[in-house]
Design a protein around this motif. Structure first.
Motif, PDB file in Angstrom:
ATOM      1  N   ALA A  79       0.787  -1.161  -0.001  1.00 40.55           N
ATOM      2  CA  ALA A  79      -0.031   0.012   0.062  1.00 40.55           C
ATOM      3  C   ALA A  79       0.821   1.296   0.049  1.00 40.55           C
ATOM      4  N   ASP A  97      -0.786  -3.612   3.984  1.00 38.74           N
ATOM      5  CA  ASP A  97      -1.849  -4.162   4.858  1.00 38.74           C
ATOM      6  C   ASP A  97      -1.712  -5.516   5.264  1.00 38.74           C
ATOM      7  N   ARG A 103      -1.759  -8.756   2.637  1.00 42.13           N
ATOM      8  CA  ARG A 103      -2.597  -8.371   1.774  1.00 42.13           C
ATOM      9  C   ARG A 103      -1.964  -8.450   0.384  1.00 42.13           C
ATOM     10  N   LEU A 150       0.558  -2.421   8.090  1.00 43.42           N
ATOM     11  CA  LEU A 150      -0.619  -1.456   8.238  1.00 43.42           C
ATOM     12  C   LEU A 150      -1.912  -2.251   9.067  1.00 43.42           C
ATOM     13  N   ARG A 164     -16.323  -2.309   8.933  1.00 43.30           N
ATOM     14  CA  ARG A 164     -14.923  -2.910   9.310  1.00 43.30           C
ATOM     15  C   ARG A 164     -14.917  -3.575  10.632  1.00 43.30           C
ATOM     16  N   LYS A 197      -4.306   1.581  14.438  1.00 42.94           N
ATOM     17  CA  LYS A 197      -5.352   2.620  13.476  1.00 42.94           C
ATOM     18  C   LYS A 197      -6.626   2.435  13.933  1.00 42.94           C
ATOM     19  N   HIS A 198      -7.716   2.948  13.376  1.00 46.67           N
ATOM     20  CA  HIS A 198      -7.496   4.294  12.867  1.00 46.67           C
ATOM     21  C   HIS A 198      -7.866   5.311  13.938  1.00 46.67           C
ATOM     22  N   ARG A 208     -17.133   8.365   5.741  1.00 45.79           N
ATOM     23  CA  ARG A 208     -15.689   8.643   6.955  1.00 45.79           C
ATOM     24  C   ARG A 208     -14.960   9.711   6.431  1.00 45.79           C
ATOM     25  N   MET A 241      -1.749   5.295  12.837  1.00 43.69           N
ATOM     26  CA  MET A 241      -2.319   5.880  11.736  1.00 43.69           C
ATOM     27  C   MET A 241      -3.393   6.534  12.162  1.00 43.69           C
ATOM     28  N   TYR A 244      -9.626   8.883   8.796  1.00 44.21           N
ATOM     29  CA  TYR A 244     -10.321   9.886   7.725  1.00 44.21           C
ATOM     30  C   TYR A 244     -10.947  11.028   8.336  1.00 44.21           C
ATOM     31  N   ASP A 276      -4.122   8.126   7.292  1.00 42.73           N
ATOM     32  CA  ASP A 276      -4.693   7.287   6.310  1.00 42.73           C
ATOM     33  C   ASP A 276      -4.632   7.673   5.051  1.00 42.73           C
ATOM     34  N   TRP A 277      -4.610   6.687   4.076  1.00 44.76           N
ATOM     35  CA  TRP A 277      -4.674   6.819   2.563  1.00 44.76           C
ATOM     36  C   TRP A 277      -5.312   8.247   2.185  1.00 44.76           C
ATOM     37  N   SER A 399      -9.284  -3.167   2.399  1.00 41.48           N
ATOM     38  CA  SER A 399      -7.689  -3.394   2.531  1.00 41.48           C
ATOM     39  C   SER A 399      -7.104  -4.332   3.085  1.00 41.48           C
ATOM     40  N   GLU A 466     -14.466  -2.710   4.310  1.00 41.37           N
ATOM     41  CA  GLU A 466     -14.042  -1.226   4.500  1.00 41.37           C
ATOM     42  C   GLU A 466     -14.874  -0.546   3.307  1.00 41.37           C
TER      43      GLU A 466
HETATM   44  C1  BGC Z   1      -7.556   2.063   4.976  1.00 41.52           C
HETATM   45  C2  BGC Z   1      -6.419   1.782   5.635  1.00 41.52           C
HETATM   46  C3  BGC Z   1      -5.312   1.152   4.926  1.00 41.52           C
HETATM   47  C4  BGC Z   1      -5.076   2.140   3.860  1.00 41.52           C
HETATM   48  C5  BGC Z   1      -3.801   1.390   2.870  1.00 41.52           C
HETATM   49  C6  BGC Z   1      -7.096   2.876   3.577  1.00 41.52           C
HETATM   50  O1  BGC Z   1      -8.173   2.796   2.572  1.00 41.52           O
HETATM   51  O2  BGC Z   1      -8.713   2.940   5.567  1.00 41.52           O
HETATM   52  O3  BGC Z   1      -6.967   0.993   6.742  1.00 41.52           O
HETATM   53  O4  BGC Z   1      -4.053   0.897   5.602  1.00 41.52           O
HETATM   54  O5  BGC Z   1      -6.288   2.116   2.750  1.00 41.52           O
HETATM   55  O6  BGC Z   1      -4.502   0.394   2.065  1.00 41.52           O
END
Ligand code: BGC
Length: 718
Positions: A79, A97, A103, A150, A164, A197-198, A208, A241, A244, A276-277, A399, A466
């Motif tokens: 990620a 992740d 992942r 992550l 989630r 997180k988060h 979010r 982390m 959002y 967070d991303w 994720s 998610e």
């Molecule tokens: C998620 C995070 C994840 C990140 C990277 C975000 O959309 O909320 O939990 O670590 O993406 O994939």
């Protein structure tokens, strides 16, 4: 032989020379120094550009843009990745992740074990299982070329429809914090940077990025934030982390109260905060509030950050603090001293761990007339019913998704079924019986099969991901009707739930048995079969309440964002957590609402009795009692300790303050001692911004679920 000895002598001499040279030129490579000292040393050597390079990610596969000049080949398919400082021996951070396993293995053609979902692992209430969970993920991350996880989601289950929920650890802050802490501690022991997180209050997925969470300090400190506080205390994670959503008007990733006042000052968090991303919204404000690192791009923490430093808008000391934190986590985790080398994942070893954790996580919710464990000697025919119950079990999406072997990369929001076949796992358990399958697509046909079978086992699922919430807590796809028709045809019906959160059960009175298997991971079917046939005695307990209906939730209707696309990404609506401290069972207790299954509930194939409560106070509070296995087979009991605070503390009726998992043979008794931290008996006093023990009478309650607490003793605490 001589040759080998000479060679290895030369190699050793060479590496000694290298090590000496390294410690002369790179004194920060001396492992004997503290991570802080090593970080300071590197920092002194760094140029401004090198510092800025540590503050941001460099894009990710599938992200629409890349960072100008960043070489995507330096990424590992995860990620995010952060350029290192090769000149100074600082490696690239490769993030992946890893909520219930690593992942994106499909994308780079590699394999990872899928563990049971996090909510399942919380149902084990077992810190050793949490450790095994983290260690496995840590090993597999490294085997796949990653040195940072992550995973580590620990948002409280305030809203069970949150998509989630499966990634988190339930509704109690002490249970969730303890479990995430032990998980991340053992993850980091594998030399990967750990993450929680988060942060914070990202308790629903709907809107979010647009939601402003409204909640008071005391309520947040005693609920959602407490889970983080406990986890951080146990694990000392390298990273946190930020989430959002906004909290009290400021986005979490530029929220000074959350990031600086609480996390860094009050909790003394030494690691770094990453967004967070695309959860970063500013440069100066976010930096000053305590954000250290932007992911996955450099929109605010790249060139703009550099310009702000050069213009004197961000002091060098602030930049240095961010960089120091990142470097410190790199040294503290051991990822610098133990460079990652890709290797082969131990598939069989992973299966064993995944199955074992699933066996500890599966909750037996109902077992009328002792229908379970199934007696293979009495069964001539078994009906296995349900979508894909012949081939696979559902997994959680987003994720967190682990790609099944041979499946290739999974698509966002694809329902992913793991190849672990209930039918194949059940058939060999009863070799004398005919085992037949029906998908349930036609409930009448499933009912006909049930009618001609000795027992019907219905596998039902509820998929979560998610970036979405569940519209309600009902099983989707007409599955309630399938169960009802099957149960009408054969009263010896068992239901196996594959869910990531609570579900309602309108058919509960019609079925004999219910088993909550959660998202059970790579070996889920074997674990379920072992429980159904009694090779494993279930011991798990619910880490969240199963309510009777959505009408009983603190927010009967999910609060959702305005449908206007034009306002996406802008703060457009509020969620008021007016239930305050009353999260999960605290809500149902306080409101006197009956539930379907209470927090902490779970049956065993044996029975336990509790006696002899002794609460001792003084230098600390200790709760002692005896648990006896009163049944005829060995089992494990999770013995739970709750406390009611003095009335003037203004708390919900009770809170979990400790537990122990006790292994007992048939007829055996054990004395159990649970030390209770004063902190766990305290309240957050907003006036003084500190935790306080309210002097007065405390009632301790002990038993096998939050609603079955036979032992009660009241003591005075000062
Ligand atoms: C998620 C995070 C994840 C990140 C990277 C975000 O959309 O909320 O939990 O670590 O993406 O994939």
């Amino acid at each position: 032989m001589v040759m080998i000895v000479v060679l290895s002598f030369l190699e050793r001499a060479h590496s000694q020379v290298l090590a000496q040279g390294q410690s002369e030129n790179r004194p920060w490579m001396d492992k004997a120094l503290s991570p802080d000292r090593r970080a300071d040393w590197v920092l002194q050597e760094m140029t401004l550009d090198e510092k800025i390079a540590l503050l941001h990610g460099n894009g990710m596969p599938g992200w629409p843009r890349t960072v100008p000049g960043a070489n995507p080949c330096l990424g590992n398919g995860g990620a995010g990745f952060v350029l290192g400082v090769p000149r100074l021996g600082i490696p690239i951070i490769q993030m992946s992740d890893a909520a219930y396993g690593v992942r994106s293995s499909g994308e780079n053609g590699r394999y990872s074990t899928a563990l049971p979902s996090s909510i399942a692992s919380a149902a084990s209430w077992d810190v050793q299982a949490a450790c095994a969970y983290g260690a496995l993920i840590g090993r597999e991350l490294r085997a796949q070329g990653y040195n940072m996880t992550l995973g580590g989601g620990v948002n409280l289950t305030r809203e069970p429809r949150n998509g989630r929920t499966f990634e988190y650890l339930g509704e109690d802050p002490i249970l969730a914090g303890t479990m995430v802490g032990n998980r991340v501690k053992c993850e980091q022991a594998q030399h990967v940077i750990g993450d929680m997180k988060h942060y914070a209050l990202n308790d629903q997925e709907s809107g979010r990025n647009e939601v402003n969470v409204i909640i008071g300090k005391r309520a947040m400190r005693e609920s959602d934030l407490l889970a983080f506080q406990i986890g951080i205390e146990i694990a000392d994670p390298g990273a946190v982390m930020c989430s959002y959503n906004a909290v009290m008007g400021d986005y979490a990733c530029e929220n000074k109260y959350l990031l600086t006042d609480v996390l860094k000052k009050d909790w003394n968090f030494k690691g770094f905060v990453l967004s967070d991303w695309a959860g970063t919204h500013s440069t100066e404000k976010a930096s000053a509030a305590g954000l250290d690192h932007e992911e996955p791009m450099d929109d605010f923490f790249g060139e703009k950050f550099k310009a702000a430093v050069e213009a004197g808008k961000i002091p060098m000391s602030e930049l240095n603090d961010h960089v120091h934190r990142i470097l410190r986590s790199e040294f503290a985790s051991g990822m610098v001293d133990n460079p990652v080398q890709k290797s082969v994942v131990d598939v069989e070893g992973g299966f064993d761990i995944s199955r074992h954790i699933a066996e500890q996580s599966i909750v037996l919710l109902k077992n009328d007339q002792g229908i379970l464990p199934l007696d293979r000697t009495k069964l001539r025919s078994i009906a296995v019913i349900g979508t894909n119950a012949n081939t696979s079990m559902i997994s959680g999406g987003g994720s967190a998704q682990v790609d099944p072997p041979g499946h290739g990369a999974t698509q966002w929001k694809e329902h992913v079924w793991f190849p672990t076949s209930p039918l194949k796992a059940i058939a060999p358990k009863a070799p004398e019986a005919t085992v037949e399958f029906d998908s349930g697509a036609d409930p009448a046909s499933a009912a006909a099969l049930a009618k001609r079978s000795d027992v019907a086992i219905v596998f039902v699922y509820q998929w979560e991901s998610e970036d979405m919430d569940l519209p309600n807590l009902s099983l989707p796809e007409n599955q309630d009707a399938i169960i009802e028709q099957v149960a009408a045809a054969n009263p010896r019906t068992l239901v196996v739930l594959e869910t990531g959160t609570a579900v309602t059960m309108p058919w509960l009175n019609q079925v004999r048995g219910v088993v909550e298997a959660w998202y059970a991971g790579s070996k889920g079917a074997d674990a379920v079969a072992n429980i159904l046939f009694g090779e494993v005695n279930p011991s798990a307990k619910l880490p969240m309440t199963f309510p009777r209906s959505e009408a009983d939730l603190p927010h009967p209707r999910l609060v959702t964002p305005p449908p206007d696309k034009a306002t996406e990404g802008k703060l457009t609506f509020e969620v008021h957590y007016d239930e305050r401290l009353k999260v999960g069972y605290k809500w149902y207790d306080a409101e006197n609402k009956p539930v379907l299954f209470p927090f902490g509930f779970g049956l065993s194939y044996t029975t336990f009795s509790y006696s002899g409560l002794r609460v001792t106070t003084g230098s600390g509070t200790t709760v002692g009692f005896t648990v006896k296995n009163t049944g005829s087979r060995a089992g494990e009991e999770i013995a739970e300790v709750y406390a009611a605070l003095p009335a003037n503390a203004g708390e919900p009726p009770k809170r979990l303050v400790g537990w122990d998992k006790v292994q007992l043979n048939a007829g055996e008794s054990k004395e159990v001692t649970v030390p209770v931290k004063t902190f766990y008996l305290s309240i957050y006093d907003e006036a003084s911004d500190s935790w306080k023990l309210v002097p007065g009478s405390y009632t301790f309650m002990v038993g096998g679920s939050s609603q079955n607490l036979p032992l009660v003793e009241t003591v005075n605490l000062k």
